[in-house]
Design a protein around this motif. Structure first.
Motif, PDB file in Angstrom:
ATOM      1  N   ASP A  16       0.800  -1.224   0.000  1.00  0.00           N
ATOM      2  CA  ASP A  16       0.000   0.000   0.000  1.00  0.00           C
ATOM      3  C   ASP A  16       0.839   1.283   0.000  1.00  0.00           C
ATOM      4  OD1 ASP A  16       0.870  -0.574   2.581  1.00  0.00           O
ATOM      5  OD2 ASP A  16      -0.795   0.492   3.488  1.00  0.00           O
ATOM      6  N   LYS A  17       2.187   1.155   0.178  1.00  0.00           N
ATOM      7  CA  LYS A  17       3.008   2.364   0.254  1.00  0.00           C
ATOM      8  C   LYS A  17       4.164   2.395  -0.754  1.00  0.00           C
ATOM      9  CE  LYS A  17       2.059   3.000   5.096  1.00  0.00           C
ATOM     10  NZ  LYS A  17       2.565   3.051   6.428  1.00  0.00           N
ATOM     11  N   GLN A  18       4.655   1.250  -1.204  1.00  0.00           N
ATOM     12  CA  GLN A  18       5.840   1.242  -2.028  1.00  0.00           C
ATOM     13  C   GLN A  18       5.760   0.226  -3.161  1.00  0.00           C
ATOM     14  OE1 GLN A  18       9.576   1.195  -0.040  1.00  0.00           O
ATOM     15  NE2 GLN A  18       8.811   2.273   1.735  1.00  0.00           N
ATOM     16  N   ILE A  19       6.634   0.423  -4.158  1.00  0.00           N
ATOM     17  CA  ILE A  19       6.808  -0.528  -5.243  1.00  0.00           C
ATOM     18  C   ILE A  19       8.201  -1.121  -5.110  1.00  0.00           C
ATOM     19  CG2 ILE A  19       6.993  -0.819  -7.736  1.00  0.00           C
ATOM     20  CD1 ILE A  19       5.044   1.506  -8.032  1.00  0.00           C
ATOM     21  N   TYR A  20       8.322  -2.438  -5.229  1.00  0.00           N
ATOM     22  CA  TYR A  20       9.595  -3.120  -5.094  1.00  0.00           C
ATOM     23  C   TYR A  20       9.981  -3.762  -6.428  1.00  0.00           C
ATOM     24  CZ  TYR A  20       8.155  -2.710  -0.234  1.00  0.00           C
ATOM     25  OH  TYR A  20       7.719  -2.217   0.973  1.00  0.00           O
ATOM     26  N   LEU A  21      11.165  -3.422  -6.926  1.00  0.00           N
ATOM     27  CA  LEU A  21      11.678  -3.999  -8.152  1.00  0.00           C
ATOM     28  C   LEU A  21      12.710  -5.048  -7.749  1.00  0.00           C
ATOM     29  CD1 LEU A  21      12.180  -0.691 -10.120  1.00  0.00           C
ATOM     30  CD2 LEU A  21      10.205  -2.215 -10.161  1.00  0.00           C
ATOM     31  N   ILE A  22      12.450  -6.300  -8.090  1.00  0.00           N
ATOM     32  CA  ILE A  22      13.306  -7.413  -7.652  1.00  0.00           C
ATOM     33  C   ILE A  22      14.135  -7.897  -8.832  1.00  0.00           C
ATOM     34  CG2 ILE A  22      13.330  -9.710  -6.645  1.00  0.00           C
ATOM     35  CD1 ILE A  22      10.537  -8.919  -5.425  1.00  0.00           C
ATOM     36  N   ALA A  23      15.454  -7.893  -8.640  1.00  0.00           N
ATOM     37  CA  ALA A  23      16.372  -8.366  -9.680  1.00  0.00           C
ATOM     38  C   ALA A  23      17.031  -9.654  -9.222  1.00  0.00           C
ATOM     39  CB  ALA A  23      17.437  -7.310  -9.950  1.00  0.00           C
ATOM     40  N   GLU A  24      17.458 -10.445 -10.191  1.00  0.00           N
ATOM     41  CA  GLU A  24      18.141 -11.704  -9.846  1.00  0.00           C
ATOM     42  C   GLU A  24      19.526 -11.420  -9.333  1.00  0.00           C
ATOM     43  OE1 GLU A  24      18.050 -14.966 -12.549  1.00  0.00           O
ATOM     44  OE2 GLU A  24      16.080 -14.382 -13.237  1.00  0.00           O
TER      45      GLU A  24
END
Length: 49
Positions: A41-49
């Motif tokens: 509800d507060k942030q966007i997380y970009l997950i990389a390998e």
């Protein structure tokens, strides 16, 4: 055909399009190196390998 190419390059070199090209470069970097995109509800997380 040459006129269209010259016109396209002129539009790209226009100072008003600089922000757009920078953001496109950022999006390419994000999507080429991101395997997942998650959010809460507060942030966007970009997950990389």
């Amino acid at each position: 055909m040459e006129r269209n190419v010259v016109k396209a390059f002129a539009e790209i070199s226009n100072p008003g399009t600089g922000v757009f090209t920078e953001k496109m470069r950022d999006m390419i970097l994000i999507y080429n190196h991101t395997t997942e995109i998650c959010f809460d509800d507060k942030q966007i997380y970009l997950i990389a390998e």
